[in-house]
Design a protein around this motif. Structure first.
Motif, PDB file in Angstrom:
ATOM      1  N   UNK A  62       0.823  -1.209   0.000  1.00  0.00           N
ATOM      2  CA  UNK A  62       0.000   0.000   0.000  1.00  0.00           C
ATOM      3  C   UNK A  62       0.858   1.261   0.000  1.00  0.00           C
ATOM      4  N   UNK A  63       0.284   2.315  -0.532  1.00  0.00           N
ATOM      5  CA  UNK A  63       1.000   3.576  -0.689  1.00  0.00           C
ATOM      6  C   UNK A  63       1.512   4.090   0.659  1.00  0.00           C
ATOM      7  N   UNK A  64       2.712   4.673   0.692  1.00  0.00           N
ATOM      8  CA  UNK A  64       3.302   5.102   1.964  1.00  0.00           C
ATOM      9  C   UNK A  64       2.409   6.036   2.772  1.00  0.00           C
ATOM     10  N   UNK A  65       1.708   6.954   2.125  1.00  0.00           N
ATOM     11  CA  UNK A  65       0.905   7.920   2.854  1.00  0.00           C
ATOM     12  C   UNK A  65      -0.211   7.241   3.643  1.00  0.00           C
ATOM     13  N   UNK A  66      -0.881   6.270   3.020  1.00  0.00           N
ATOM     14  CA  UNK A  66      -1.961   5.569   3.710  1.00  0.00           C
ATOM     15  C   UNK A  66      -1.404   4.777   4.888  1.00  0.00           C
ATOM     16  N   UNK A  67      -0.295   4.071   4.674  1.00  0.00           N
ATOM     17  CA  UNK A  67       0.317   3.311   5.761  1.00  0.00           C
ATOM     18  C   UNK A  67       0.711   4.232   6.914  1.00  0.00           C
ATOM     19  N   UNK A  68       1.298   5.374   6.579  1.00  0.00           N
ATOM     20  CA  UNK A  68       1.769   6.305   7.614  1.00  0.00           C
ATOM     21  C   UNK A  68       0.611   6.871   8.423  1.00  0.00           C
ATOM     22  N   UNK A  69      -0.463   7.233   7.750  1.00  0.00           N
ATOM     23  CA  UNK A  69      -1.604   7.810   8.477  1.00  0.00           C
ATOM     24  C   UNK A  69      -2.330   6.771   9.325  1.00  0.00           C
ATOM     25  N   UNK A  70      -2.378   5.540   8.854  1.00  0.00           N
ATOM     26  CA  UNK A  70      -2.960   4.477   9.673  1.00  0.00           C
ATOM     27  C   UNK A  70      -2.118   4.237  10.925  1.00  0.00           C
ATOM     28  N   UNK A  71      -0.805   4.182  10.754  1.00  0.00           N
ATOM     29  CA  UNK A  71       0.084   3.967  11.894  1.00  0.00           C
ATOM     30  C   UNK A  71       0.015   5.137  12.866  1.00  0.00           C
ATOM     31  N   UNK A  72      -0.021   6.344  12.343  1.00  0.00           N
ATOM     32  CA  UNK A  72      -0.109   7.522  13.205  1.00  0.00           C
ATOM     33  C   UNK A  72      -1.401   7.498  14.025  1.00  0.00           C
ATOM     34  N   UNK A  73      -2.501   7.131  13.383  1.00  0.00           N
ATOM     35  CA  UNK A  73      -3.791   7.096  14.072  1.00  0.00           C
ATOM     36  C   UNK A  73      -3.809   6.031  15.164  1.00  0.00           C
ATOM     37  N   UNK A  74      -3.070   4.935  14.958  1.00  0.00           N
ATOM     38  CA  UNK A  74      -3.049   3.848  15.934  1.00  0.00           C
ATOM     39  C   UNK A  74      -2.293   4.219  17.205  1.00  0.00           C
ATOM     40  N   UNK A  75      -1.544   5.318  17.168  1.00  0.00           N
ATOM     41  CA  UNK A  75      -0.884   5.864  18.368  1.00  0.00           C
ATOM     42  C   UNK A  75      -0.117   4.762  19.114  1.00  0.00           C
ATOM     43  N   UNK A  76       0.831   4.153  18.401  1.00  0.00           N
ATOM     44  CA  UNK A  76       1.532   2.972  18.919  1.00  0.00           C
ATOM     45  C   UNK A  76       2.516   3.359  20.019  1.00  0.00           C
ATOM     46  N   UNK A  77       2.476   2.605  21.110  1.00  0.00           N
ATOM     47  CA  UNK A  77       3.382   2.819  22.231  1.00  0.00           C
ATOM     48  C   UNK A  77       4.456   1.731  22.240  1.00  0.00           C
ATOM     49  N   UNK A  78       5.637   2.018  22.831  1.00  0.00           N
ATOM     50  CA  UNK A  78       6.739   1.047  22.817  1.00  0.00           C
ATOM     51  C   UNK A  78       6.398  -0.305  23.431  1.00  0.00           C
ATOM     52  N   UNK A  79       5.400  -0.369  24.298  1.00  0.00           N
ATOM     53  CA  UNK A  79       5.034  -1.625  24.958  1.00  0.00           C
ATOM     54  C   UNK A  79       4.014  -2.439  24.168  1.00  0.00           C
ATOM     55  N   UNK A  80       3.500  -1.908  23.075  1.00  0.00           N
ATOM     56  CA  UNK A  80       2.383  -2.535  22.371  1.00  0.00           C
ATOM     57  C   UNK A  80       2.789  -3.776  21.580  1.00  0.00           C
ATOM     58  N   UNK A  81       1.886  -4.765  21.594  1.00  0.00           N
ATOM     59  CA  UNK A  81       2.002  -5.907  20.693  1.00  0.00           C
ATOM     60  C   UNK A  81       1.019  -5.696  19.546  1.00  0.00           C
ATOM     61  N   UNK A  82       1.396  -6.167  18.367  1.00  0.00           N
ATOM     62  CA  UNK A  82       0.603  -5.848  17.179  1.00  0.00           C
ATOM     63  C   UNK A  82       0.444  -7.059  16.275  1.00  0.00           C
ATOM     64  N   UNK A  83      -0.638  -7.035  15.510  1.00  0.00           N
ATOM     65  CA  UNK A  83      -0.905  -8.015  14.466  1.00  0.00           C
ATOM     66  C   UNK A  83      -1.074  -7.269  13.154  1.00  0.00           C
ATOM     67  N   UNK A  84      -0.366  -7.718  12.116  1.00  0.00           N
ATOM     68  CA  UNK A  84      -0.561  -7.177  10.768  1.00  0.00           C
ATOM     69  C   UNK A  84      -1.238  -8.253   9.934  1.00  0.00           C
ATOM     70  N   UNK A  85      -2.434  -7.970   9.461  1.00  0.00           N
ATOM     71  CA  UNK A  85      -3.203  -8.926   8.662  1.00  0.00           C
ATOM     72  C   UNK A  85      -2.912  -8.674   7.186  1.00  0.00           C
ATOM     73  N   UNK A  86      -2.447  -9.726   6.503  1.00  0.00           N
ATOM     74  CA  UNK A  86      -2.030  -9.560   5.117  1.00  0.00           C
ATOM     75  C   UNK A  86      -0.708  -8.829   5.045  1.00  0.00           C
ATOM     76  N   UNK A  87       0.251  -9.288   5.847  1.00  0.00           N
ATOM     77  CA  UNK A  87       1.525  -8.565   5.991  1.00  0.00           C
ATOM     78  C   UNK A  87       2.324  -8.496   4.698  1.00  0.00           C
ATOM     79  N   UNK A  88       2.080  -9.427   3.773  1.00  0.00           N
ATOM     80  CA  UNK A  88       2.769  -9.372   2.488  1.00  0.00           C
ATOM     81  C   UNK A  88       4.278  -9.386   2.640  1.00  0.00           C
ATOM     82  N   UNK A  89       4.927  -8.368   2.080  1.00  0.00           N
ATOM     83  CA  UNK A  89       6.391  -8.299   2.092  1.00  0.00           C
ATOM     84  C   UNK A  89       6.940  -7.702   3.381  1.00  0.00           C
ATOM     85  N   UNK A  90       6.071  -7.437   4.350  1.00  0.00           N
ATOM     86  CA  UNK A  90       6.544  -7.115   5.687  1.00  0.00           C
ATOM     87  C   UNK A  90       6.897  -5.679   5.981  1.00  0.00           C
ATOM     88  N   UNK A  91       6.642  -4.774   5.040  1.00  0.00           N
ATOM     89  CA  UNK A  91       7.055  -3.379   5.251  1.00  0.00           C
ATOM     90  C   UNK A  91       6.314  -2.752   6.423  1.00  0.00           C
TER      91      UNK A  91
END
Length: 218
Positions: A62-91
């Motif tokens: 997916x385009x970098x801008x969409x990925x970046x805005x999704x990640x920003x909205x998720x407000x990820x903290x250093x302690x968080x565990x995450x799941x990526x669905x359809x991780x593909x090439x892992x970026x």
């Protein structure tokens, strides 16, 4: 500075910052990853385009801008565990690994997973675990997750996956009906309630296998 270094800087300055990506941790993660390593060799010259890159078999990075805005909205903290669905090439999984504690990269395409594993080794990222299972089932063994990210649009979210979101967790996804525009959406859990907030429109391609069915929610 290499051609790829210049392209990476251009991506940040001309794709991310002008499109409301202001979180410096997110921007730093994009700067640290060599996106060209996460794509098949034939796509390396276009790795930083402001577009969804076709990986084959109906899959896209997916385009970098969409990925970046999704990640920003998720407000990820250093302690968080995450799941990526359809991780593909892992970026996106690698980006999450730089922001959180650990990541499960769920992927059912072995060829894409091989590229992802190689790129993660190249970046010395050890906190991402690839799991090759059916995508709509999520990965309950490591749940609940503080963050769930879909690396592609879905028409609907399977209850098996929404049930793996932790209390106070955030799910970032582009919800896209079979026809019409997709909408980048943040879903948060409070008890049994899943609240949605639409953030912006996105033309992100659908992940194969995620079509609306009566048993699905949202």
């Amino acid at each position: 500075m290499t051609v790829y270094d210049a392209a990476r800087l251009n991506m940040i300055d001309n794709q991310l910052r002008p499109n409301k990506v202001t979180d410096e941790r997110v921007l730093d993660a994009f700067m640290r990853l060599r996106r060209e390593v996460f794509v098949p060799e034939r796509l390396r010259g276009v790795a930083y385009l402001d577009d969804d890159l076709p990986l084959g078999d109906g899959r896209y990075l997916i385009t970098p801008m969409v990925a970046a805005r999704l990640l920003q909205a998720a407000d990820i903290e250093p302690k968080d565990t995450a799941l990526v669905v359809g991780a593909g090439v892992g970026y996106e999984a690698a980006l999450l690994a730089l922001l959180g504690r650990s990541v499960v990269a769920l992927e059912d395409n072995a060829a894409l997973a091989r590229i992802g594993r190689s790129a993660l080794v190249d970046h010395r990222i050890a906190s991402v675990t690839y799991v090759e299972e059916k995508l709509p089932l999520g990965y309950r063994q490591r749940s609940p997750y503080e963050v769930i990210l879909f690396a592609g649009a879905v028409a609907a979210i399977p209850p098996e996956i929404s049930g793996q979101l932790a209390e106070g967790g955030r799910m970032a996804v582009v919800l896209r009906p079979q026809v019409g525009v997709g909408r980048a959406t943040l879903i948060t859990r409070t008890g049994e309630v899943l609240a949605q907030r639409v953030m912006f429109d996105a033309a992100t391609p659908l992940l194969p296998g995620f079509v609306a069915k009566p048993a699905f929610v949202f």
